[in-house]
Design a protein around this motif. Structure first.
Motif, short mmCIF file in Angstrom:
data_model
loop_
_atom_site.label_atom_id
_atom_site.label_comp_id
_atom_site.label_asym_id
_atom_site.label_seq_id
_atom_site.Cartn_x
_atom_site.Cartn_y
_atom_site.Cartn_z
N ARG A 200 0.86 -1.19 0.00
CA ARG A 200 0.00 0.00 0.00
C ARG A 200 0.90 1.24 0.00
O ARG A 200 1.10 1.90 1.02
N VAL A 201 1.45 1.54 -1.17
CA VAL A 201 2.45 2.60 -1.28
C VAL A 201 1.91 3.99 -0.94
O VAL A 201 2.58 4.76 -0.25
N PRO A 202 0.71 4.38 -1.40
CA PRO A 202 0.21 5.72 -1.04
C PRO A 202 0.13 5.92 0.47
O PRO A 202 0.53 6.98 0.99
N GLU A 203 -0.37 4.91 1.18
CA GLU A 203 -0.45 5.00 2.63
C GLU A 203 0.95 5.04 3.25
O GLU A 203 1.21 5.78 4.21
N ALA A 204 1.84 4.23 2.69
CA ALA A 204 3.21 4.21 3.20
C ALA A 204 3.87 5.58 3.05
O ALA A 204 4.57 6.06 3.95
N LEU A 205 3.64 6.25 1.93
CA LEU A 205 4.20 7.58 1.71
C LEU A 205 3.61 8.60 2.69
O LEU A 205 4.33 9.44 3.24
N ASP A 206 2.30 8.53 2.90
CA ASP A 206 1.66 9.46 3.84
C ASP A 206 2.30 9.37 5.22
O ASP A 206 2.63 10.39 5.84
N TRP A 207 2.46 8.15 5.72
CA TRP A 207 2.99 7.98 7.07
C TRP A 207 4.50 8.22 7.13
O TRP A 207 5.02 8.62 8.17
N THR A 208 5.19 8.02 6.02
CA THR A 208 6.62 8.35 5.98
C THR A 208 6.81 9.85 6.12
O THR A 208 7.69 10.32 6.87
N ILE A 209 6.02 10.63 5.40
CA ILE A 209 6.12 12.09 5.48
C ILE A 209 5.74 12.57 6.88
O ILE A 209 6.38 13.49 7.42
N GLN A 210 4.73 11.95 7.47
CA GLN A 210 4.34 12.32 8.83
C GLN A 210 5.47 12.02 9.82
O GLN A 210 5.78 12.84 10.69
N SER A 211 6.11 10.86 9.69
CA SER A 211 7.20 10.52 10.60
C SER A 211 8.41 11.41 10.34
O SER A 211 9.15 11.77 11.27
N LEU A 212 8.63 11.82 9.09
CA LEU A 212 9.71 12.74 8.76
C LEU A 212 9.51 14.08 9.47
O LEU A 212 10.45 14.66 10.03
N MET A 213 8.28 14.55 9.46
CA MET A 213 7.95 15.81 10.13
C MET A 213 8.19 15.71 11.63
O MET A 213 8.74 16.62 12.26
N LEU A 214 7.80 14.58 12.23
CA LEU A 214 7.99 14.39 13.67
C LEU A 214 9.46 14.29 14.03
O LEU A 214 9.90 14.80 15.07
N ALA A 215 10.24 13.63 13.17
CA ALA A 215 11.69 13.52 13.42
C ALA A 215 12.33 14.91 13.39
O ALA A 215 13.20 15.23 14.21
N HIS A 216 11.90 15.74 12.45
CA HIS A 216 12.40 17.11 12.39
C HIS A 216 11.95 17.91 13.61
O HIS A 216 12.75 18.64 14.22
#
Length: 269
Positions: A200-216
């Motif tokens: 489920r690549v679209p969902e994977a991308l959504d949560w990757t961007i969210q985790s990227l924001m939290l890491a920042h």
């Protein structure tokens, strides 16, 4: 020392965390032995002005050591620490506040024992753990992160469990304290990995961007690099909206760098 341990946990500095937990325990043990000595000699028991009762520092030192062992995959050692803070009633004169603290650690021990057992491969405990999370909603955020980590590690399908807690998990993003943000990052990152494994690549991308924001947001460089690497494996199927969100995060990072430059010049750098 409690604050140092919490900071070390957020930045995953396991060596410092383990060392500090050991020092905290030794201090608590020295104070306890001194009190016991005075009681045995019928002498006035010395008092120490601490923010919390002594039982808290015993429990917290064992809790932190157990977390380090869990993160390092030393599950047997983690369980040893869990058993030590699972029952703190051996301490005398706990009082009402001390008994409440001992009970809080007892609940934490039950939750963390589930986590260690599941991560070590006893995935048959997932159903019981889900019931525990229903009864203890304060453990839901780290709990779902653990379930997702185990799902990725052992190739499990936990869609039903995620659906069960969908309403509660929708509010995870509202947390603002550092501890819960750290747990939320882990939840988002492992959810991204879980969706990637399921195709489920679209969902994977959504949560990757969210985790990227939290890491920042939490200034965790290691997590930020990890998210960037995951993002690159998914980039080919990115949508325009996801690409916009991704570049917003990068722009925010660059903005902070630019803001720091005048300060460096003023300091003569």
């Amino acid at each position: 020392m409690v604050e140092m341990l919490e900071m070390s946990y957020r930045f995953e500095d396991w060596d410092k965390m383990l060392n500090t937990a050991g020092i905290l325990y030794s201090y608590a043990q020295c104070i306890h032995e001194e009190r016991q000595y005075h009681k045995a000699k019928n002498l006035p028991v010395p008092t120490l002005d601490t923010e919390r009762p002594l039982v808290y520092y015993f429990g917290f030192s064992h809790l932190m050591r157990g977390i380090v062992c869990q993160k390092q995959g030393k599950y047997d050692e983690a369980k040893e620490s869990i058993y030590r803070y699972a029952e703190l009633g051996w301490m005398e004169d706990l009082g009402e506040e001390g008994q409440e603290i001992a009970e809080e650690f007892r609940v934490l021990a039950r939750a963390n024992l589930y986590i260690v057992e599941i991560l070590s491969g006893k995935t048959e405990l997932l159903e019981g753990y889900a019931r525990f999370l229903q009864d203890n909603p304060e453990e839901l955020l780290p709990g779902l992160g653990t379930i997702l980590q185990a799902a990725v590690q052992y190739g499990l399908d936990v869609d039903d469990l995620l659906h069960m807690f969908a309403e509660q998990s929708a509010g995870f993003g509202e947390y603002e304290d550092a501890g819960n943000i750290s747990h939320y990052y882990s939840y988002c990152y492992h959810l991204a990995l879980y969706h990637q494994r399921a195709g489920r690549v679209p969902e994977a991308l959504d949560w990757t961007i969210q985790s990227l924001m939290l890491a920042h947001q939490s200034s965790h460089d290691g997590n930020f690099k990890r998210c960037l690497a995951l993002f690159e494996t998914l980039r080919e199927e990115i949508t325009e909206e996801q690409d916009r969100r991704y570049h917003e995060v990068l722009a925010e990072c660059l903005g902070q760098v630019v803001l720091k430059l005048p300060e460096l010049r003023h300091a003569g750098v």
